[in-house]
Design an enzyme around this catalytic site. Structure first.
Site, PDB file in Angstrom:
ATOM      1  N   GLU A 413      36.681  37.490   9.497  1.00 49.23           N
ATOM      2  CA  GLU A 413      37.734  38.282  10.138  1.00 49.23           C
ATOM      3  C   GLU A 413      37.893  37.888  11.607  1.00 49.23           C
ATOM      4  O   GLU A 413      37.937  38.735  12.515  1.00 49.23           O
ATOM      5  CB  GLU A 413      37.444  39.780   9.985  1.00 49.23           C
ATOM      6  CG  GLU A 413      37.443  40.208   8.523  1.00 49.23           C
ATOM      7  CD  GLU A 413      37.208  41.695   8.320  1.00 49.23           C
ATOM      8  OE1 GLU A 413      37.036  42.417   9.326  1.00 49.23           O
ATOM      9  OE2 GLU A 413      37.187  42.151   7.165  1.00 49.23           O
ATOM     10  N   GLU A 490      35.514  39.584   0.517  1.00 53.33           N
ATOM     11  CA  GLU A 490      34.939  40.892   0.836  1.00 53.33           C
ATOM     12  C   GLU A 490      35.844  41.955   0.249  1.00 53.33           C
ATOM     13  O   GLU A 490      37.060  41.943   0.463  1.00 53.33           O
ATOM     14  CB  GLU A 490      34.803  41.066   2.348  1.00 53.33           C
ATOM     15  CG  GLU A 490      34.072  42.348   2.750  1.00 53.33           C
ATOM     16  CD  GLU A 490      33.849  42.406   4.252  1.00 53.33           C
ATOM     17  OE1 GLU A 490      33.462  41.363   4.839  1.00 53.33           O
ATOM     18  OE2 GLU A 490      34.072  43.470   4.854  1.00 53.33           O
TER      19      GLU A 490
END
Length: 796
Positions: A413, A490
């Site tokens: 991220e 994820e």
């Protein structure tokens, strides 16, 4: 822009394991002195640390404190302190050791480690998650003189992470003695140009130390099977420092999570007189795999990655690595059906990867949680510009010889995905990885699903793209990112407290509801979350829904669930006193939550029949009853012998459910296949607690004896042996002989008792302790006490 097909033919090997003389590895974990004071005089060889604490490594000083709201890392950092600590160790070397080459290896120090030997400064290491070595040879003393190692560890700048990091020398330390002519492990790289069950080959590339320059000798390459039988051997002459040759191998058994077959490769260096100069031994696993737009294949067969994300802490041990505790975590995951691990979001201990090699896990090895743009005030962004390339090189060279590592992730991220600085950074780091290891794909975990806005994807160099969450965008990914393989890197972020059951709601509750809310406003006053699979963070969803979204899309190579275990820190959705996460499929103590059995029913052929909740309620109260099962047509529920009907799973709901008015007695579910009952499970109303049951687990989690732990699980039971879920008591673990308590836990995320305490209140009837023998040769004794209940346990 992207290659349509990414194929990797690879050999996977494990790091240095055992070595012959004259290379000698000395365990350097014992007899250190430690203080939390800070004074530069502590680096002096003449300083005497008389009042310092004696510790053994690995050591995490933060975990020994009580939890507190005042610590600058906050509850996101585990509500525990950082600070500055010093370590010192003295040792002697014989006069006969002169002429040898010595290095000291640190498996991991959090954070900012500075090292001195005999008043000589050996430098600073900034990355708290990577191993590093220092050459001691020029400054060593021999004979009767003492050598003094001093290490300053600075974890005072906080917050520096989004989770609990631990503090100190929290992984293994070893002293390594080598002959002047020796192999360099970091420069040793082993691959397989050919892999099959009929014919394979092993390529060995390595570099000898500078002392080998101008000298001649031989290198013997030898491959042995699990029975120590030699199956391939070759002798190579060397006349400079470079080694590059191949071993031809006949038929081999391929490595896979279901059959993690390993071979042993030895690289032996001899001089012209046949004298042994050095030897390295590695574990080798043969396999091949590829990603493409249709998913993932292993050894020529379609293979779904059934993965979890893990953080590096080990519950009550904090960040202090223990191979036995790590093996326990991995085997609990293995029993659930997990075949892949994502190291979130940093490099793990090398010994963790050894376990993954041996037990059969594919590992996505992740380097960074941030690049130049920060997520916390004092996180790695401070060091990124100066150190990220060197650290990436260290990671790849350290771990590229592991069978378990099948992917490199350069970030999670990362905020640079949203601006054009991400393009050049992605290109630069991917180039570094590919140069050092062209056999494995490079990926990153992303959140932006529009190609035109995703500058990491626009770099066009990643072999596989991972996407976190974004369930409703899955179907557009193959169009938006044409020809590039995809994984769900994820997922989920569901929230649960083991053993807590709130009345269900019709839809998934989001706690907190949006990014505008830091904490949930309608949560439970005791900081718990229901263990029914119906609460998630606003960016996530339930376990069932996340798995179903991946299960029905073959183009997604697999899933990595957030997370396998609860971990210290990041206690979404609550403020302090919550101090550990709610995301885990298994709680911090290693006790499975109910949803564990949903995965086991989907990911394994184990016969699963799991009934929830417990059966202690108020008379007439409406209770939601769930059942996870597999290998059957339907299940039938009985209350005190009366049938409450049959239910089946569907393509969209992975459990059976009933709404049942409570009455005391027995709740039973039976599994029916082909019209016959094949399994049953029972929940009974528990009475008052009158006893405790202590189960001791050791053999399954044993590793090397010296660091093995014994895991004591205490169950609070009534007169019939039923676990009592609503009358918890304090349990004291009192060693009597030859035993040390390393930590205790109960899985409750807002328990503020120190995890190092020998006392722990049961939670929903359960608690655990981690104990270690002081001497392996003798039996140990411990008293486990709960109120007036006393149990003496003998550990052989």
């Amino acid at each position: 822009m992207f290659s349509k097909f990414v194929c990797f033919l690879v050999l996977f090997v494990t790091v240095l394991s055992s070595m012959a003389q004259p290379r000698e590895v000395i365990n350097f974990n014992g007899d250190w002195s430690f203080t939390l004071e800070d004074d530069l005089q502590f680096r002096r060889a003449t300083f005497s640390p008389v009042n310092w604490k004696k510790v053994s490594l690995p050591h995490d000083w933060s975990i020994g404190f009580d939890f507190g709201e005042e610590y600058p890392a906050g509850n996101a950092g585990g509500a525990l302190p950082g600070g500055v600590g010093w370590y010192r160790k003295t040792f002697q070397l014989s006069e006969n050791d002169k002429g040898s080459h010595y290095t000291i290896y640190f498996g991991g120090v959090y954070r900012y480690a500075e090292v001195w030997l005999n008043d000589q400064y050996l430098g600073k290491n900034s990355n708290g998650y990577l191993s590093f070595e220092r050459d001691l040879t020029p400054y060593l003393r021999y004979g009767n003189e003492q050598n003094v190692i001093a290490v300053r560890v600075d974890n005072s700048m906080q917050p520096n992470s989004r989770w609990y990091t631990g503090s100190g020398i929290y992984r293994d330390v070893r002293l390594e003695k080598r002959a002047p002519v020796h192999l360099l492990p970091a420069e040793t790289y082993i691959t397989t140009p050919k892999v099959s069950t009929e014919k394979s080959s092993v390529r060995v590339q390595s570099v000898l130390s500078q002392a080998a320059s101008g000298k001649a000798g031989r290198v013997v390459l030898k491959l042995r099977d699990k029975n120590k039988m030699t199956i391939a051997e070759k002798t190579v002459l060397f006349s400079d420092s470079q080694i590059d040759d191949e071993l031809q191998v006949g038929g081999v058994t391929l490595w896979s999570p279901d059959n993690p077959t390993l071979y042993e490769l030895s690289i032996t260096v001899l001089d012209n007189t046949n004298k042994l100069l050095d030897e390295l031994k590695y574990k080798v696993g043969f396999r091949y795999f590829h990603f493409d737009e249709n998913g993932f294949a292993l050894n020529g067969e379609p293979f779904k990655l059934l993965g979890v994300c893990l953080h590096h802490d080990l519950g009550a041990l904090g960040a202090a690595f223990n191979k036995s505790a790590a093996k326990r975590q991995l085997l609990i995951m293995k029993d659930m059906g997990v075949n892949a691990i994502r190291t979130a979001h940093n490099p793990f201990a090398e010994e963790f990867l050894d376990l993954c090699d041996e037990l059969g896990f594919l590992v996505q090895n992740e380097a960074y949680d941030m690049w130049a743009k920060r997520k916390n005030k004092f996180d790695y962004h401070i060091d990124f510009k100066e150190h990220h390339i060197v650290d990436l090189i260290t990671l790849v060279k350290r771990d590229r010889n592991h069978p378990s590592v099948f992917m490199w992730s350069i970030g999670n991220e990362i905020r640079e995905q949203f601006d054009d600085t991400g393009i050049e950074l992605t290109k630069g780091m991917t180039e570094v990885v590919k140069k050092l290891d062209p056999t494995r794909p490079v990926t990153a975990a992303l959140t932006e699903t529009n190609y035109e806005k995703n500058f990491i994807a626009q770099a066009g160099v990643l072999d596989v793209l991972g996407f976190n969450y974004k369930y409703f965008d899955y179907d557009k990914l193959p169009t938006e990112f044409k020809g590039v393989p995809l994984i769900a890197s994820e997922t989920t972020s569901a929230l649960q407290t083991r053993g807590v059951y709130d009345a269900l709601h019709d839809t998934i509750q989001l706690w907190p509801a949006s990014s505008a809310d830091k904490f949930v406003t309608n949560g439970n006053p005791d900081f718990t979350v229901s263990a029914y699979d119906n609460v998630a963070a606003y960016w996530g969803t339930s376990h069932e829904r996340a798995w179903l979204e991946v299960k029905k899309r073959d183009f997604l190579g697999g899933i990595f669930v957030w997370t396998g275990f609860d971990y210290l820190g990041e206690p979404v959705p609550y403020p302090y006193p919550a101090r550990s996460s709610y995301y885990g499929i298994v709680d911090l103590a290693g006790l499975p939550k109910d949803v564990y059995y949903m995965y086991q029913s989907e990911w394994t052929d184990t016969e699963v029949l799991h009934l929830l909740p417990h059966w202690n309620w108020k008379e007439g109260e409406e209770v939601d009853v769930w059942c996870y099962y597999n290998n059957a047509d339907e299940v039938e529920l009985f209350l005190n012998g009366r049938s409450l009907g049959r239910r089946s799973k569907t393509d969209e709901v992975l459990h059976a459910s009933w709404n049942v008015p409570f009455e005391k007695g027995e709740l039973k579910v039976v599994k029916i296949k082909d019209g016959k009952v094949v399994q049953e499970a029972v929940k009974k109303t528990a009475g008052k607690p009158v006893d405790i049951v202590v189960d001791v687990e050791h053999d399954r989690y044993a590793v090397d004896g010296s660091t093995d732990l014994h895991f004591l699980t205490v169950s609070l039971v009534d007169k019939n042996g039923t676990i009592v879920p609503d009358s918890d008591v304090e349990v004291s673990f009192l060693p009597q002989e030859n035993l040390t308590i390393r930590g205790t836990d109960n899985g409750y995320q807002a328990d503020l008792n120190s995890l190092s305490s020998p006392k722990r209140k049961t939670y929903k009837g359960l608690a655990i302790a981690m104990a270690q023998k002081n001497s392996l040769e003798k039996e140990a004794k411990i008293i486990v006490k709960a109120n007036t209940i006393i149990k003496e346990i003998v550990i052989k």
